[in-house]
Design a protein around this motif. Structure first.
Motif, PDB file in Angstrom:
ATOM      1  N   THR A   1      11.937 -16.000 -14.606  1.00 16.08           N
ATOM      2  CA  THR A   1      11.680 -15.209 -13.405  1.00 16.08           C
ATOM      3  C   THR A   1      11.534 -16.106 -12.182  1.00 16.08           C
ATOM      4  N   LEU A   2      10.733 -17.144 -12.304  1.00 17.61           N
ATOM      5  CA  LEU A   2      10.521 -18.044 -11.166  1.00 17.61           C
ATOM      6  C   LEU A   2      11.816 -18.725 -10.740  1.00 17.61           C
ATOM      7  N   ILE A   3      12.591 -19.203 -11.706  1.00 16.67           N
ATOM      8  CA  ILE A   3      13.853 -19.876 -11.384  1.00 16.67           C
ATOM      9  C   ILE A   3      14.848 -18.893 -10.782  1.00 16.67           C
ATOM     10  N   THR A   4      14.948 -17.703 -11.360  1.00 15.36           N
ATOM     11  CA  THR A   4      15.896 -16.707 -10.861  1.00 15.36           C
ATOM     12  C   THR A   4      15.566 -16.273  -9.438  1.00 15.36           C
ATOM     13  N   VAL A   5      14.294 -16.044  -9.173  1.00 19.46           N
ATOM     14  CA  VAL A   5      13.877 -15.540  -7.864  1.00 19.46           C
ATOM     15  C   VAL A   5      13.848 -16.645  -6.810  1.00 19.46           C
ATOM     16  N   PHE A   6      13.329 -17.828  -7.158  1.00 22.80           N
ATOM     17  CA  PHE A   6      13.099 -18.847  -6.143  1.00 22.80           C
ATOM     18  C   PHE A   6      14.143 -19.957  -6.083  1.00 22.80           C
ATOM     19  N   ILE A   7      14.886 -20.201  -7.170  1.00 16.44           N
ATOM     20  CA  ILE A   7      15.900 -21.261  -7.150  1.00 16.44           C
ATOM     21  C   ILE A   7      17.306 -20.663  -7.105  1.00 16.44           C
ATOM     22  N   PHE A   8      17.640 -19.797  -8.058  1.00 13.96           N
ATOM     23  CA  PHE A   8      18.961 -19.166  -8.059  1.00 13.96           C
ATOM     24  C   PHE A   8      19.076 -18.129  -6.942  1.00 13.96           C
ATOM     25  N   ARG A   9      17.975 -17.463  -6.642  1.00 16.93           N
ATOM     26  CA  ARG A   9      17.922 -16.427  -5.596  1.00 16.93           C
ATOM     27  C   ARG A   9      18.953 -15.323  -5.817  1.00 16.93           C
ATOM     28  N   THR A  10      19.079 -14.898  -7.060  1.00 12.44           N
ATOM     29  CA  THR A  10      20.047 -13.851  -7.386  1.00 12.44           C
ATOM     30  C   THR A  10      19.410 -12.479  -7.542  1.00 12.44           C
ATOM     31  N   ASP A  11      18.120 -12.443  -7.780  1.00 14.30           N
ATOM     32  CA  ASP A  11      17.428 -11.177  -8.017  1.00 14.30           C
ATOM     33  C   ASP A  11      16.100 -11.179  -7.278  1.00 14.30           C
ATOM     34  N   LYS A  12      15.578  -9.980  -7.107  1.00 11.63           N
ATOM     35  CA  LYS A  12      14.239  -9.803  -6.542  1.00 11.63           C
ATOM     36  C   LYS A  12      13.384  -9.085  -7.574  1.00 11.63           C
ATOM     37  N   LEU A  13      12.098  -9.361  -7.535  1.00 12.94           N
ATOM     38  CA  LEU A  13      11.184  -8.686  -8.450  1.00 12.94           C
ATOM     39  C   LEU A  13      11.027  -7.226  -8.046  1.00 12.94           C
ATOM     40  N   ALA A  14      10.954  -6.358  -9.044  1.00 10.34           N
ATOM     41  CA  ALA A  14      10.787  -4.930  -8.800  1.00 10.34           C
ATOM     42  C   ALA A  14       9.631  -4.413  -9.653  1.00 10.34           C
ATOM     43  N   TRP A  15       9.260  -3.173  -9.446  1.00 11.07           N
ATOM     44  CA  TRP A  15       8.137  -2.582 -10.170  1.00 11.07           C
ATOM     45  C   TRP A  15       8.358  -2.607 -11.677  1.00 11.07           C
ATOM     46  N   ASN A  16       9.587  -2.372 -12.131  1.00  4.61           N
ATOM     47  CA  ASN A  16       9.849  -2.345 -13.571  1.00  4.61           C
ATOM     48  C   ASN A  16       9.662  -3.726 -14.198  1.00  4.61           C
ATOM     49  N   HIS A  17       9.889  -4.797 -13.423  1.00  3.80           N
ATOM     50  CA  HIS A  17       9.616  -6.138 -13.931  1.00  3.80           C
ATOM     51  C   HIS A  17       8.110  -6.311 -14.154  1.00  3.80           C
ATOM     52  N   ALA A  18       7.329  -5.851 -13.198  1.00  6.32           N
ATOM     53  CA  ALA A  18       5.869  -5.950 -13.318  1.00  6.32           C
ATOM     54  C   ALA A  18       5.375  -5.188 -14.546  1.00  6.32           C
ATOM     55  N   VAL A  19       5.902  -3.996 -14.758  1.00  7.34           N
ATOM     56  CA  VAL A  19       5.505  -3.204 -15.935  1.00  7.34           C
ATOM     57  C   VAL A  19       5.877  -3.940 -17.213  1.00  7.34           C
ATOM     58  N   GLY A  20       7.075  -4.508 -17.245  1.00 14.82           N
ATOM     59  CA  GLY A  20       7.505  -5.270 -18.413  1.00 14.82           C
ATOM     60  C   GLY A  20       6.586  -6.453 -18.683  1.00 14.82           C
ATOM     61  N   PHE A  21       6.183  -7.158 -17.624  1.00 16.40           N
ATOM     62  CA  PHE A  21       5.278  -8.291 -17.794  1.00 16.40           C
ATOM     63  C   PHE A  21       3.904  -7.844 -18.294  1.00 16.40           C
ATOM     64  N   ILE A  22       3.462  -6.702 -17.839  1.00 15.07           N
ATOM     65  CA  ILE A  22       2.188  -6.165 -18.335  1.00 15.07           C
ATOM     66  C   ILE A  22       2.277  -5.925 -19.844  1.00 15.07           C
ATOM     67  N   PHE A  23       3.395  -5.367 -20.277  1.00 14.71           N
ATOM     68  CA  PHE A  23       3.578  -5.158 -21.717  1.00 14.71           C
ATOM     69  C   PHE A  23       3.625  -6.480 -22.477  1.00 14.71           C
ATOM     70  N   MET A  24       4.197  -7.524 -21.864  1.00 11.81           N
ATOM     71  CA  MET A  24       4.207  -8.844 -22.510  1.00 11.81           C
ATOM     72  C   MET A  24       2.779  -9.388 -22.647  1.00 11.81           C
ATOM     73  N   VAL A  25       1.973  -9.196 -21.615  1.00 12.74           N
ATOM     74  CA  VAL A  25       0.570  -9.633 -21.690  1.00 12.74           C
ATOM     75  C   VAL A  25      -0.147  -8.864 -22.795  1.00 12.74           C
ATOM     76  N   LEU A  26       0.131  -7.579 -22.904  1.00 10.80           N
ATOM     77  CA  LEU A  26      -0.448  -6.792 -23.998  1.00 10.80           C
ATOM     78  C   LEU A  26       0.016  -7.304 -25.359  1.00 10.80           C
ATOM     79  N   ALA A  27       1.277  -7.713 -25.436  1.00  7.32           N
ATOM     80  CA  ALA A  27       1.791  -8.282 -26.690  1.00  7.32           C
ATOM     81  C   ALA A  27       1.021  -9.552 -27.051  1.00  7.32           C
ATOM     82  N   VAL A  28       0.770 -10.389 -26.060  1.00  2.00           N
ATOM     83  CA  VAL A  28      -0.019 -11.601 -26.309  1.00  2.00           C
ATOM     84  C   VAL A  28      -1.401 -11.234 -26.808  1.00  2.00           C
ATOM     85  N   TYR A  29      -2.027 -10.261 -26.167  1.00  4.55           N
ATOM     86  CA  TYR A  29      -3.353  -9.822 -26.584  1.00  4.55           C
ATOM     87  C   TYR A  29      -3.344  -9.400 -28.044  1.00  4.55           C
TER      88      TYR A  29
END
Length: 124
Positions: free
Chosen positions: A91-119
């Motif tokens: 995500t960091l490389i795509t957004v800040f180095i490649f600059r091909t995509d922007k973060l959207a709400w669905n990305h945030a939701v997906g990351f929340i689910f990843m944090v839940l998976a870690v939990y």
């Protein structure tokens, strides 16, 4: 013992930086004039060269971090840590180095689910 966990995470961070450039960096070749004309074989060889460094960091990270080698993590824990780091680095490389995509709400939701998976993976 805590240093093994920190060392594992740091090695996984470096591994995933190389992985992201090996897997997706070639998609940016069109932006660099001398790389634009490279054929598929050349792109594969460059990616393999980068992937070598991915493994140089990934294998020691797993060896050091694995509980049966004196590390703090089970295989499931190592894998989920790797996946979360992979998504974060990508995500960091795509957004800040490649600059091909922007973060959207669905990305945030997906990351929340990843944090839940870690939990849930780390829940004993």
């Amino acid at each position: 013992m805590a240093w093994k966990g920190i060392y594992t995470v740091v090695l996984l961070l470096f591994s995933n930086i190389f992985m992201t450039f090996a897997w997706y960096g070639h998609l940016q070749f069109k932006k660099i004039s001398w790389l634009q004309q490279m054929g598929l074989v050349a792109v594969i060889l460059i990616s393999w060269g980068l992937a070598l460094f991915e493994y140089v960091f990934q294998v020691p990270a797993n060896k050091i971090g694995f509980e049966e080698n004196g590390g703090p993590f089970s295989m499931f824990e190592l894998k989920i840590i790797q996946e979360v780091i992979s998504l974060l680095v990508f995500t960091l490389i795509t957004v800040f180095i490649f600059r091909t995509d922007k973060l959207a709400w669905n990305h945030a939701v997906g990351f929340i689910f990843m944090v839940l998976a870690v939990y849930f993976i780390f829940k004993k």
